[in-house]
Design a protein around this motif. Structure first.
Motif, mmCIF file in Angstrom:
data_model
loop_
_atom_site.group_PDB
_atom_site.id
_atom_site.type_symbol
_atom_site.label_atom_id
_atom_site.label_comp_id
_atom_site.label_asym_id
_atom_site.label_seq_id
_atom_site.Cartn_x
_atom_site.Cartn_y
_atom_site.Cartn_z
ATOM 1 N N ALA A 177 0.853 -1.187 0.000
ATOM 2 C CA ALA A 177 0.000 0.000 0.000
ATOM 3 C C ALA A 177 0.888 1.236 0.000
ATOM 4 C CB ALA A 177 -0.927 0.007 1.218
ATOM 5 N N LEU A 178 0.336 2.340 -0.474
ATOM 6 C CA LEU A 178 1.036 3.620 -0.498
ATOM 7 C C LEU A 178 0.252 4.633 0.302
ATOM 8 C CD1 LEU A 178 1.831 3.866 -4.332
ATOM 9 C CD2 LEU A 178 3.211 2.776 -2.560
ATOM 10 N N ASP A 179 0.960 5.512 1.031
ATOM 11 C CA ASP A 179 0.261 6.587 1.721
ATOM 12 C C ASP A 179 0.241 7.842 0.859
ATOM 13 O OD1 ASP A 179 2.736 7.872 1.996
ATOM 14 O OD2 ASP A 179 2.976 7.316 4.111
ATOM 15 N N GLY A 180 -0.336 8.917 1.384
ATOM 16 C CA GLY A 180 -0.487 10.138 0.603
ATOM 17 C C GLY A 180 0.818 10.802 0.239
ATOM 18 N N ALA A 181 1.887 10.502 0.985
ATOM 19 C CA ALA A 181 3.195 11.085 0.702
ATOM 20 C C ALA A 181 4.015 10.223 -0.240
ATOM 21 C CB ALA A 181 3.958 11.295 2.008
ATOM 22 N N GLY A 182 3.448 9.082 -0.669
ATOM 23 C CA GLY A 182 4.165 8.197 -1.576
ATOM 24 C C GLY A 182 5.028 7.168 -0.879
ATOM 25 N N ASN A 183 4.977 7.112 0.479
ATOM 26 C CA ASN A 183 5.714 6.072 1.188
ATOM 27 C C ASN A 183 5.096 4.712 0.906
ATOM 28 O OD1 ASN A 183 7.560 7.844 2.626
ATOM 29 N ND2 ASN A 183 5.783 8.480 3.814
ATOM 30 N N ILE A 184 5.920 3.685 0.923
ATOM 31 C CA ILE A 184 5.513 2.335 0.527
ATOM 32 C C ILE A 184 5.483 1.441 1.761
ATOM 33 C CG2 ILE A 184 6.058 0.388 -0.999
ATOM 34 C CD1 ILE A 184 8.030 2.587 -2.373
ATOM 35 N N TYR A 185 4.421 0.633 1.894
ATOM 36 C CA TYR A 185 4.303 -0.300 3.013
ATOM 37 C C TYR A 185 4.084 -1.702 2.449
ATOM 38 C CZ TYR A 185 3.496 3.997 5.629
ATOM 39 O OH TYR A 185 3.619 5.251 6.172
ATOM 40 N N THR A 186 4.826 -2.680 2.970
ATOM 41 C CA THR A 186 4.646 -4.056 2.529
ATOM 42 C C THR A 186 4.388 -4.949 3.732
ATOM 43 O OG1 THR A 186 7.025 -4.570 2.653
ATOM 44 C CG2 THR A 186 6.175 -3.739 0.547
ATOM 45 N N SER A 195 7.201 -3.438 6.384
ATOM 46 C CA SER A 195 8.295 -2.528 6.033
ATOM 47 C C SER A 195 7.720 -1.210 5.532
ATOM 48 C CB SER A 195 9.194 -3.125 4.944
ATOM 49 O OG SER A 195 9.805 -4.321 5.370
ATOM 50 N N LYS A 196 8.352 -0.112 5.935
ATOM 51 C CA LYS A 196 7.993 1.217 5.418
ATOM 52 C C LYS A 196 9.190 1.773 4.668
ATOM 53 C CE LYS A 196 6.712 5.935 6.782
ATOM 54 N NZ LYS A 196 6.384 6.840 7.932
ATOM 55 N N LEU A 197 8.962 2.155 3.395
ATOM 56 C CA LEU A 197 10.013 2.713 2.560
ATOM 57 C C LEU A 197 9.620 4.108 2.112
ATOM 58 C CD1 LEU A 197 10.082 -0.518 2.097
ATOM 59 C CD2 LEU A 197 11.459 0.039 0.089
ATOM 60 N N SER A 198 10.616 4.941 1.900
ATOM 61 C CA SER A 198 10.381 6.257 1.329
ATOM 62 C C SER A 198 10.083 6.104 -0.160
ATOM 63 C CB SER A 198 11.609 7.138 1.526
ATOM 64 O OG SER A 198 12.661 6.702 0.666
ATOM 65 N N PRO A 199 9.579 7.154 -0.816
ATOM 66 C CA PRO A 199 9.351 7.066 -2.262
ATOM 67 C C PRO A 199 10.621 6.734 -3.045
ATOM 68 C CG PRO A 199 8.180 8.952 -1.357
ATOM 69 C CD PRO A 199 9.040 8.418 -0.249
ATOM 70 N N ALA A 200 11.776 7.061 -2.465
ATOM 71 C CA ALA A 200 13.047 6.766 -3.133
ATOM 72 C C ALA A 200 13.513 5.343 -2.865
ATOM 73 C CB ALA A 200 14.118 7.745 -2.672
ATOM 74 N N GLY A 201 12.788 4.606 -2.012
ATOM 75 C CA GLY A 201 13.129 3.225 -1.736
ATOM 76 C C GLY A 201 13.980 3.012 -0.500
ATOM 77 N N THR A 202 14.212 4.062 0.289
ATOM 78 C CA THR A 202 14.986 3.933 1.528
ATOM 79 C C THR A 202 14.127 3.302 2.610
ATOM 80 O OG1 THR A 202 16.260 5.908 0.968
ATOM 81 C CG2 THR A 202 16.320 5.180 3.267
ATOM 82 N N LEU A 203 14.660 2.286 3.287
ATOM 83 C CA LEU A 203 13.925 1.641 4.366
ATOM 84 C C LEU A 203 13.852 2.580 5.564
ATOM 85 C CD1 LEU A 203 12.523 -0.961 5.363
ATOM 86 C CD2 LEU A 203 14.753 -1.697 6.240
ATOM 87 N N LEU A 204 12.639 2.955 5.958
ATOM 88 C CA LEU A 204 12.449 3.912 7.041
ATOM 89 C C LEU A 204 12.131 3.245 8.368
ATOM 90 C CD1 LEU A 204 10.273 6.576 5.167
ATOM 91 C CD2 LEU A 204 12.760 6.586 5.532
ATOM 92 N N ALA A 205 11.413 2.122 8.325
ATOM 93 C CA ALA A 205 11.018 1.464 9.577
ATOM 94 C C ALA A 205 10.590 0.035 9.284
ATOM 95 C CB ALA A 205 9.878 2.220 10.254
#
Length: 494
Positions: A177-186, A195-205
């Motif tokens: 799923a994607l949030d409104g800021a474009g962060n990615i969750y799997t 996993s939470k990733l930034s739009p650039a693909g950096t693992l955030l949490a």
């Protein structure tokens, strides 16, 4: 797909059910069969276009069906790909569907609004094993497509031009799923994490969740993340009789078992009121969960000779006041209307008078698209006049938590407004014929009296013995100007 095959295959993942056009959802009637996609078609994925046409991917036939709101079915595209699974749609109306080769590799098929089919990219993942489903999502701002690799630990980003880039996440991701800021969750089935990733693909949490997570969705108002967990599998490959839902707050606080749902919790989505919906693929049911975590189980329609546990619902989507479920075991799409309630759910409301001061205190349980409140006062409980306005405390007019409000005004001011309103009504009748003259004179007299007396702080209208019938109601006004009302409450004198 026969029963034995489905038992080997992973339950679906999620459905990106976009909510539009209603403010609060609760099932108002049982699900019914909206349409059948063809004998043996095995509908799997769902998506919907801007005109509210529903599209269904058929696993066995490799086709996509189109269903109107009236339930009229047509074949939108044929020979799209083998083992069609989950789908999504972009702002231009292009549909993207996952097609699996069955050998742990898949492709993303692009179907234009005219039904033209092409392969956007080949992606890792898929297959016929216990995690045979891979997730797909679209960033409607950039047009990028994201898929999960359920055989490894990556998520793929595919540009509209078909350029693929992979990012590392947890083990065997399925839902995305994607949030409104474009962060990615799997939802990572192999590591019981999200996993939470930034739009650039950096693992955030990385968040720990329940056993065997499948679907993930984000409630846009609160920002809460909800994860459907199928539960542990037994030696025969069957999931736990009860799945669970995990909740992750925007601050990263995890409730591992926020709610307990049905057998093999899979697809998950939310509505505009913050309710969560989960399909239980081996139970043949849908679980509806309120923001407080209260669960209601909703049965899907059965067909002759097909027990509830062999319906195999795989996807759920909510849009424009209806909920849709793809039911593989009976080749149908089930639907139910959603009951719309007030945009604001009021909690407690109290109105008190102390001397000349009127105080109104109230609480809202939830607010949707709310702009402000008009506080209205009446001396007969029937005719109300606005005493003042309070702006909504909800961020952007939306809230799923309790909010409290206080309004205070001199009582003689409110009553002056009441007198003026009655006086204006009487004067307005001057434009009518003689039959209304007597009524006009009475209203002018009453309004003049109300206005004159209420302007005095020591008048009889604020006398303890003569003002026992004051009432208050609160008008809730949407951002689009629509209005709804709270219950009428009596003013308590101190």
């Amino acid at each position: 797909m026969n029963k034995s095959h489905i038992r080997k295959r992973a339950a679906l993942l999620l459905c990106f059910g976009t909510v539009a056009g209603f403010v609060h959802a609760q099932y108002g009637s049982p699900f019914s069969n909206l349409a059948t996609t063809g004998s043996g078609s095995s509908p799997m994925g769902l998506t919907i276009d801007a005109a509210n046409n529903l599209y269904v991917s058929n696993y066995n036939t490799g086709s996509i069906s189109k269903i109107t709101q009236a339930g009229v079915v047509s074949t939108f595209a044929t020979s799209v790909g083998a083992r069609l699974d989950q789908m999504t749609i972009d702002n231009a109306g292009n549909i993207y569907a996952v097609s699996s080769t069955g050998s742990w590799s898949s492709s993303v098929k692009k179907v234009t609004p005219t039904g033209s089919v092409s392969t956007l990219a080949n992606v890792p993942g898929g297959g016929l094993g216990p995690t045979g489903t891979i997730g797909i999502a679209v960033d409607k701002t950039s047009g990028n497509i994201y898929t999960t690799d359920n055989t490894g630990n990556t998520v793929s980003r595919i540009t509209p031009a078909g350029v693929l880039t992979s990012f590392t996440v947890g083990s065997k991701p399925i839902g995305i799923a994607l949030d409104g800021a474009g962060n990615i969750y799997t939802a990572n089935w192999g590591s019981n994490t999200v996993s939470k990733l930034s739009p650039a693909g950096t693992l955030l949490a990385t968040y720990p969740v329940g056993p065997n997570p499948w679907g993930v969705t984000i409630e846009p108002v609160s920002g809460n993340i909800y994860v459907s967990n199928a539960g542990p599998y037994d030696g025969g490959g069957s999931p736990s009789p009860n799945g669970t839902v995990s909740k992750i707050t925007p601050a990263g606080v995890v409730t591992t078992t926020w709610a307990t749902v049905g057998n093999a919790a899979d697809a998950i989505t939310t509505d505009a009121a913050g309710n969560v919906y989960v399909v239980n693929s081996y139970g043949g049911t849908v679980s509806e969960i309120t923001p407080a975590g209260v669960v209601t189980t909703l049965n899907l329609p059965t067909a002759s000779g097909t027990p509830q546990t062999q319906l195999y619902p795989w996807s759920i989507l909510i849009s424009s006041g209806r909920a849709y479920v793809a039911v593989s075991g009976t080749d149908m799409v089930a639907a139910t209307p959603l009951v719309a309630s007030l945009p604001v759910t009021f909690g407690s409301i109290n109105a008190t008078q102390e001397g000349d001061m009127l105080s109104v205190n109230w609480q809202t349980v939830s607010e949707t698209n709310n702009d402000h409140f008009d506080i209205e006062v009446s001396q007969d409980g029937v005719h109300f006049v606005k005493a003042g306005t309070v702006t909504s405390n909800a961020v952007n007019g939306n809230s799923h938590k309790a909010l409290r409000y206080v309004f205070t005004t001199p009582l003689h001011t409110a009553l002056s407004l009441a007198g003026l309103s009655v006086l204006a009504l009487g004067i307005g009748l001057l434009a009518f014929n003689r039959k209304n003259k007597l009524l006009m004179l009475c209203l002018i007299a009453a309004g003049t009296g109300l206005f004159t007396v209420s302007c005095s702080r020591n008048s009889d209208l604020v006398d303890t013995n003569k003002e026992a019938n004051l009432s208050v109601r609160i008008a809730q006004v949407d951002k689009d100007g629509k209005k709804s009302y709270s219950p009428v409450v009596k003013v308590i004198r101190k």
